[in-house]
Design a protein around this motif. Sequence first.
Motif, PDB file in Angstrom:
ATOM      1  N   THR A  66      44.056  50.056  56.010  1.00  0.00           N
ATOM      2  CA  THR A  66      44.732  49.993  57.330  1.00  0.00           C
ATOM      3  C   THR A  66      43.644  50.363  58.412  1.00  0.00           C
ATOM      4  O   THR A  66      43.905  49.462  59.633  1.00  0.00           O
ATOM      5  CB  THR A  66      45.705  51.465  57.381  1.00  0.00           C
ATOM      6  N   ILE A  69      42.116  46.935  59.248  1.00  0.00           N
ATOM      7  CA  ILE A  69      42.916  45.940  59.855  1.00  0.00           C
ATOM      8  C   ILE A  69      42.801  46.484  61.337  1.00  0.00           C
ATOM      9  O   ILE A  69      42.552  45.588  62.195  1.00  0.00           O
ATOM     10  CB  ILE A  69      44.236  46.044  59.267  1.00  0.00           C
ATOM     11  N   VAL A  73      40.962  43.953  64.616  1.00  0.00           N
ATOM     12  CA  VAL A  73      41.432  43.315  65.744  1.00  0.00           C
ATOM     13  C   VAL A  73      40.945  44.195  66.866  1.00  0.00           C
ATOM     14  O   VAL A  73      40.879  43.348  68.163  1.00  0.00           O
ATOM     15  CB  VAL A  73      43.089  43.462  65.967  1.00  0.00           C
ATOM     16  N   THR A 340      48.809  45.086  65.517  1.00  0.00           N
ATOM     17  CA  THR A 340      48.789  45.217  64.131  1.00  0.00           C
ATOM     18  C   THR A 340      50.030  46.067  63.728  1.00  0.00           C
ATOM     19  O   THR A 340      50.308  46.470  62.619  1.00  0.00           O
ATOM     20  CB  THR A 340      47.428  45.799  63.518  1.00  0.00           C
ATOM     21  N   GLY A 356      47.551  38.152  67.566  1.00  0.00           N
ATOM     22  CA  GLY A 356      46.473  38.338  66.600  1.00  0.00           C
ATOM     23  C   GLY A 356      45.651  37.223  65.957  1.00  0.00           C
ATOM     24  O   GLY A 356      44.602  37.395  65.888  1.00  0.00           O
TER      25      GLY A 356
END
Length: 571
Positions: A66, A69, A73, A340, A356
Amino acid sequence: MANSQGLVDALPLTAAPAQRAPRQNWILDPAQDMAAIILAPLLVLAVALIMFATLGAVAATALIVTTHIVMTVAHHLPTFIRIYGDVELFRRHRATFVIAPLLPFSLSMAAGVWLITHDLPIENLLYVFLLAVIWDPWHFLMQHYGFMRLYDRHNAAPRKLAARMDLLLCASWFIAIMLAAGEWLAGLLEDLYQSAGLPLLLAFPPHMISALQQLSLFVALAATAAYAVYLLWCRRHHYFVSRSKLALFASSFGVMLLTYTPNALIEKLAPGWSFKAGFAAVGIVHMTQYLAIVWRYNRGLAAQPQRARAGWFLRVHARGGWIIGAAYVALCLGYGELLTTNWDSRWLMALLISLGLTSTLMHYYFDGFIWKLRQPDNRGPLALPALANTQPSTTRDQAPASRVALRQLAYFGIPLGVLSVGAVSVWQGAQSDYLAHLLQAQKLSQSGQANGAASEARSAFALMNGQLPIERRLVELHPSADRQAKLALLIYNQSRLEHLVLPTLAHRSPDASGLAEHRDHVREAANWLQLALDSGDPIAHAGRPQMNADGGRRLLAAWLREIEPERSVPH
């Protein structure tokens, strides 16, 4: 930074040996470079190991992934701040910066609208990120290579030789480690098939990965030997070689080798460790390094008021300091969190997924040319020495906007178009899950609808026949426990459907030859399931997300009783 061939040009053109060894240059300062760039792989790994020890493998992996991720971005935003803040850079590439984002965003949104209007899961839209997954390794490799060139910029060895030796060392070990991991390539090929209907993995001959692994390791070792000779040559000629560069290489590729490839050490340090956790942990390092280099560049740009964009950009970066630096990091993380986050609104999710994707592709694409350090305008903010015989940067986008748009169509439209055509075929049922048809056949049979049950069973059988070579090839490419268990179930269900269920639905008794063939298939399925259980790794997969070792042993015992009633399974 990634794709930045210009970082190769970070050295003076002269080949004359330095009269005295220059001091090591830094991007931020020694302490910050060590924490955010050079030793960052070791620091992030240490934190990950602590998480595994305190939270357990499942929770730690989820948290690491997590974080990765969000930070992935998040580190896109500095690219856009850099583009917006550099007035000269924006002038040179105005048409590209304006037009390039439109195509991937429009295609992604169009696919999202199609999914929503056809009442299909919006998660299917994530297929668009397959292009980013393919592009990502090159992006990662070139960023690391670029940092090595920056740290070695005082080396007076011939520039082309120094650059090629660094690239050879980085690329050879990167390829060897990625192939040794196995899971990355197998996972990508599986996603291309399941999400976009592209059975590219069937093009890989059996055992090809093993051969490539051995070849790439040989090349990496040969490149290392050649690099050692190069270092001795530099020392003999009194050429400066950055120890920071060598430390960065050792920490980055050492951690990659430890965390990407199956080995006893990482399993002992962190039981339950997986390639997914290693890839995410090293990916976090990639983000910290990028945040550092863009912050350094923008601070240097602010020292040139004629180039830095007036207003908040100039004021913030000219002032600098820990508070503003922390705000910069927080702003980037907020950007990553925004794009996200999952929301209940399908329209909002389609928008965020499209943004994204656009953010990711533009980060990769723009980094391919905005960091070219042969251009004098890009060298100044990083305090790089001027290169001889270079001309001032000129406007790149001299072509009309229509030609720029055609160039973006080739870059993004063609690959996204191919993925989209394949994805639509998947959504329309060309690759439905055979289990869904089996369950429907069972329901229809129980309700007395024999014709409907037979039709669903035949559909399931056709899908199994198409899926079986895919699953066999995936096990050959990466023989993990979950893939072995999935293959075992597919072999068993396909054989049972062909030799027992379909004849019964057609009001025929199974013949002796068919029963004998079925027993052979059950025996093969049992062997695959036994291998999966013997590995000790989780055997749950998409078809059986709740399947565990106990359930696998009970299933194995049932299969063995089916072919050899007197046999039992040892515990």
